[in-house]
Design an enzyme around this catalytic site. Structure first.
Site, PDB file in Angstrom:
ATOM      1  N   HIS A 196    -155.719 -38.142  12.462  1.00  0.00           N
ATOM      2  CA  HIS A 196    -154.412 -37.926  11.824  1.00  0.00           C
ATOM      3  C   HIS A 196    -154.573 -37.670  10.320  1.00  0.00           C
ATOM      4  O   HIS A 196    -154.741 -38.611   9.553  1.00  0.00           O
ATOM      5  CB  HIS A 196    -153.518 -39.142  12.059  1.00  0.00           C
ATOM      6  CG  HIS A 196    -153.072 -39.259  13.481  1.00  0.00           C
ATOM      7  ND1 HIS A 196    -151.952 -38.608  13.956  1.00  0.00           N
ATOM      8  CD2 HIS A 196    -153.609 -39.906  14.543  1.00  0.00           C
ATOM      9  CE1 HIS A 196    -151.817 -38.869  15.241  1.00  0.00           C
ATOM     10  NE2 HIS A 196    -152.813 -39.644  15.622  1.00  0.00           N
ATOM     11  N   LYS A 221    -135.665 -38.163   2.286  1.00  0.00           N
ATOM     12  CA  LYS A 221    -135.213 -39.154   1.299  1.00  0.00           C
ATOM     13  C   LYS A 221    -135.982 -39.047  -0.028  1.00  0.00           C
ATOM     14  O   LYS A 221    -135.397 -39.085  -1.103  1.00  0.00           O
ATOM     15  CB  LYS A 221    -135.410 -40.545   1.891  1.00  0.00           C
ATOM     16  CG  LYS A 221    -134.702 -41.621   1.151  1.00  0.00           C
ATOM     17  CD  LYS A 221    -133.290 -41.673   1.629  1.00  0.00           C
ATOM     18  CE  LYS A 221    -132.501 -42.799   1.047  1.00  0.00           C
ATOM     19  NZ  LYS A 221    -131.173 -42.847   1.682  1.00  0.00           N
ATOM     20  N   ASP A 259    -128.211 -41.235  -1.635  1.00  0.00           N
ATOM     21  CA  ASP A 259    -127.798 -39.914  -1.152  1.00  0.00           C
ATOM     22  C   ASP A 259    -126.459 -39.481  -1.760  1.00  0.00           C
ATOM     23  O   ASP A 259    -126.337 -38.381  -2.284  1.00  0.00           O
ATOM     24  CB  ASP A 259    -127.683 -39.900   0.376  1.00  0.00           C
ATOM     25  CG  ASP A 259    -128.986 -40.301   1.037  1.00  0.00           C
ATOM     26  OD1 ASP A 259    -130.025 -40.228   0.360  1.00  0.00           O
ATOM     27  OD2 ASP A 259    -128.959 -40.703   2.212  1.00  0.00           O
ATOM     28  N   SER A 260    -125.470 -40.359  -1.687  1.00  0.00           N
ATOM     29  CA  SER A 260    -124.159 -39.929  -2.182  1.00  0.00           C
ATOM     30  C   SER A 260    -124.178 -39.808  -3.706  1.00  0.00           C
ATOM     31  O   SER A 260    -123.480 -38.959  -4.270  1.00  0.00           O
ATOM     32  CB  SER A 260    -123.037 -40.844  -1.691  1.00  0.00           C
ATOM     33  OG  SER A 260    -123.129 -42.123  -2.245  1.00  0.00           O
ATOM     34  N   GLU A 268    -152.317 -36.829   8.332  1.00  0.00           N
ATOM     35  CA  GLU A 268    -151.077 -37.159   7.614  1.00  0.00           C
ATOM     36  C   GLU A 268    -151.030 -38.610   7.146  1.00  0.00           C
ATOM     37  O   GLU A 268    -150.254 -38.949   6.265  1.00  0.00           O
ATOM     38  CB  GLU A 268    -149.857 -36.838   8.489  1.00  0.00           C
ATOM     39  CG  GLU A 268    -149.662 -37.709   9.730  1.00  0.00           C
ATOM     40  CD  GLU A 268    -150.474 -37.264  10.950  1.00  0.00           C
ATOM     41  OE1 GLU A 268    -151.458 -36.528  10.778  1.00  0.00           O
ATOM     42  OE2 GLU A 268    -150.127 -37.677  12.065  1.00  0.00           O
ATOM     43  N   CYS A 311    -154.241 -34.414  17.061  1.00  0.00           N
ATOM     44  CA  CYS A 311    -154.381 -35.420  18.120  1.00  0.00           C
ATOM     45  C   CYS A 311    -153.912 -34.877  19.480  1.00  0.00           C
ATOM     46  O   CYS A 311    -154.559 -33.992  20.015  1.00  0.00           O
ATOM     47  CB  CYS A 311    -153.654 -36.711  17.716  1.00  0.00           C
ATOM     48  SG  CYS A 311    -154.209 -38.109  18.702  1.00  0.00           S
ATOM     49  N   TYR A 312    -152.776 -35.352  20.006  1.00  0.00           N
ATOM     50  CA  TYR A 312    -152.290 -34.783  21.276  1.00  0.00           C
ATOM     51  C   TYR A 312    -152.173 -33.263  21.162  1.00  0.00           C
ATOM     52  O   TYR A 312    -152.514 -32.532  22.093  1.00  0.00           O
ATOM     53  CB  TYR A 312    -150.927 -35.387  21.640  1.00  0.00           C
ATOM     54  CG  TYR A 312    -150.342 -34.852  22.931  1.00  0.00           C
ATOM     55  CD1 TYR A 312    -150.680 -35.410  24.148  1.00  0.00           C
ATOM     56  CD2 TYR A 312    -149.462 -33.767  22.915  1.00  0.00           C
ATOM     57  CE1 TYR A 312    -150.156 -34.906  25.336  1.00  0.00           C
ATOM     58  CE2 TYR A 312    -148.925 -33.254  24.091  1.00  0.00           C
ATOM     59  CZ  TYR A 312    -149.272 -33.827  25.302  1.00  0.00           C
ATOM     60  OH  TYR A 312    -148.753 -33.332  26.469  1.00  0.00           O
ATOM     61  N   GLY A 319    -148.895 -37.393  20.184  1.00  0.00           N
ATOM     62  CA  GLY A 319    -147.926 -37.865  21.178  1.00  0.00           C
ATOM     63  C   GLY A 319    -148.594 -38.899  22.048  1.00  0.00           C
ATOM     64  O   GLY A 319    -149.823 -38.992  22.080  1.00  0.00           O
ATOM     65  N   SER A 372    -120.775 -43.899  -2.167  1.00  0.00           N
ATOM     66  CA  SER A 372    -121.055 -45.300  -1.840  1.00  0.00           C
ATOM     67  C   SER A 372    -121.884 -45.966  -2.930  1.00  0.00           C
ATOM     68  O   SER A 372    -121.998 -47.184  -2.969  1.00  0.00           O
ATOM     69  CB  SER A 372    -121.819 -45.373  -0.527  1.00  0.00           C
ATOM     70  OG  SER A 372    -123.132 -44.863  -0.721  1.00  0.00           O
ATOM     71  N   GLY A 373    -122.486 -45.144  -3.795  1.00  0.00           N
ATOM     72  CA  GLY A 373    -123.391 -45.707  -4.788  1.00  0.00           C
ATOM     73  C   GLY A 373    -124.820 -45.730  -4.284  1.00  0.00           C
ATOM     74  O   GLY A 373    -125.740 -46.049  -5.024  1.00  0.00           O
TER      75      GLY A 373
END
Ligand code: XMP
Length: 510
Positions: A169, A366, A227-228, A171, A81-82, A54, A223-224
């Protein structure tokens, strides 16, 4: 119910990245605000908790804090970190502004390999540091298990209490073996078994959808986009012909995209309705030049068209939505300003007659949605499709929109995409597209003067689309794209490349 790890967000820029890394290690993970109550944490019964970084200094009154009780729950905690400094500070250690001990960037770090965090790793490697404060005194019961030349506590542990902190970090990819360190926390400390995988998820989701939907009818606005499309695939597997997908083609898609989407779902056991609504949309957009007004006009017309089609189907029982996890995260920082009113299908429920919503992607990031798509056998080009905004090319044509401009942009954008793919860069650049600036300038072609449009190219690399860097496309690739565009697309005589980061720019131009 999967084993869960919670990421408590203290306003760090990598909160979602940490959660994704954890999930990559096959452990389900959720991001929660640091304000989450102890009771809620107990209810979630996580196998472990991770505190994010943070921007604050722990010793300032206004900085986010946690109650000491969280360290007494018997749940292993890793502070990053924080989060590491907060752990030290809350438990009686000392955190100070560093004169010599602040570090930024890649830093050579030495590890105590007897710590479970570093089991099986190298005694020294590079970590990614970004801190101005440092831990000058450890809390009681803690020992330092990593250091750098400037920082005596690059990692600390109280093994008995299951409390660990790291100053760097793990990650970010610049930390060598960072994911292995997280894995060690998950498997060596939290004793996770690793029950999060996309094939498990697909099976469970299909079962749950069937249970919920029964014999009911499901409606989806397709929508193509990734996700959809993945949602359509999942629902088709679960309830087949009980599903109707309405694909509103607003005429502002990329070149051939409407036909591609239709072809991709041809032969699936679903009801697929394509609505060619280009004229309706262009009519409404006539004379609309202001970006927010464009977005609003398209959003509203989208709902109208969808509503008209839905009425033809009659009452449906369920409306499916492609909401994904980043849309539902309640993060620590809170009050973000609205920069653009994003258009997706979020506004639909008020307008369509249905009983309930199904959102089977609600838990996924995603990249997990993509993995699920692959698991379900969805066409590669749909799974790897780059993000495309709901208002489509309307917000990539600056100012007023005409059929001619749409066609110029579609052709130029197609060449750009084709050449990026030819250069083998299509999976490295997270989003890339052309923008018709609507600005005209003088050029020369043959022996004649031209007065034509300037086309801009935009390519970005990003992990979360909240911040982005411009993609370093090699000059010779850019040269080829530029030359093809001015030669093959009528009315374009100049091509520029957008070299701004987000912030201060945004990814789209409108
Ligand atoms: P900006 O331009 O805000 O874009 O930096 C961030 C990401 O969001 C996409 N985008 C949208 N996606 N509906 C969407 O579903 C929208 O209205 C919309 N506007 C922007 C953009 O393409 C980028 O990936």
């Amino acid at each position: 119910m999967n084993e869960t790890v919670i990421v408590l967000d203290f306003g760090g820029q990598y909160n979602q990245l940490i959660a994704r890394r954890v999930r990559e290690c096959n452990v389900y993970c959720e991001v929660k605000t640091y304000k989450t109550s102890i009771d809620e944490i107990k209810r979630l019964a996580p196998k472990g908790i991770i505190f994010t970084g943070g921007p604050n200094s722990v010793y300032l009154d206004e900085s986010p804090k946690v109650s000491r009780e969280i360290f007494e729950l018997g749940i292993p905690i890793l502070g990053i970190c924080y989060g590491c400094q907060l752990m030290a500070y809350t438990l009686g250690g000392k955190v100070e502004a560093a004169e010599n001990s602040s570090e930024y960037g890649m830093t050579q770090t030495e590890f105590d390999l007897s710590s479970p965090l570093f089991k099986g790793l190298k005694p020294a490697s590079v970590t990614w540091m970004s801190h101005t404060d440092y831990i000058s005194e450890l809390p009681e019961g803690f020992v330092s298990v990593a250091h750098t030349s400037d920082c005596p506590v690059a990692a600390m542990e109280n093994r008995q209490a299951g409390l660990y902190g790291i100053q760097y970090h793990p990650e970010v990819m610049h930390t060598e073996n960072g994911t292995d360190m997280l894995k060690n926390f998950l498997y060596e400390v939290c004793k996770c078994s690793g029950d999060w995988s996309m094939s498990n998820y697909a099976q469970t989701a299909v079962k749950e959808i069937r249970q919920k939907v029964g014999g009911g009818k499901v409606l989806l606005a397709l929508s193509g986009g990734v996700d959809s499309s993945v949602l359509a695939a999942l629902l088709s597997k679960a309830v087949g012909s009980q599903l109707t997908c309405i694909f509103v083609d607003h005429g502002l898609m990329r070149k051939n995209e409407g036909d591609e989407v239709e072809a991709a779902f041809n032969g699936w056991d679903i009801n697929f309705v394509r609505v060619n609504a280009k004229d309706r949309f262009l009519d409404k957009l006539k004379g609309v030049t202001e970006p927010e007004a464009k977005r609003k006009t398209i959003g509203e017309e989208f709902i109208r068209v969808f509503e008209d089609e839905a009425k033809k189907i009659g009452k449906v029982d369920f409306l499916a939505q492609g909401t994904i996890y980043p849309d539902v995260i309640e993060s620590g920082s809170g009050d973000a300003a609205v920069i653009k009113s994003h258009h997706n299908v979020g506004g639909l429920p008020d307008y369509v007659d249905f009983k309930e919503i199904v959102e089977p992607l609600r838990l996924l990031f995603k990249d997990e949605v993509r993995k699920l798509g692959i698991e379900l056998g969805l066409a590669d080009y749909l799974v790897w499709r780059q993000p495309f905004p709901g208002p489509g090319l309307a917000i990539r044509i600056i100012g007023d929109i005409t059929e001619e401009k749409i066609s110029i942009l579609q052709d130029a954008d197609y060449i750009f995409r084709e050449e990026i793919a030819n250069a083998g860069m299509d999976k490295d650049i997270n989003q890339y597209f052309a923008v018709l600036t609507s600005m005209r300038s003088v050029g020369v072609m043959g022996d004649s003067r031209t007065y034509d449009y300037t086309l801009a190219l935009r390519g970005v690399t990003t992990t979360d689309f909240m911040t982005a860097d411009f993609a370093r496309i090699p000059y010779d690739v850019l040269a080829k794209i530029s030359s093809r565009i001015v030669n093959e697309v009528k009315n374009v005589n100049r091509v520029v490349y957008d070299i701004t980061t987000k912030p201060p720019s945004t990814i789209e131009w409108e």
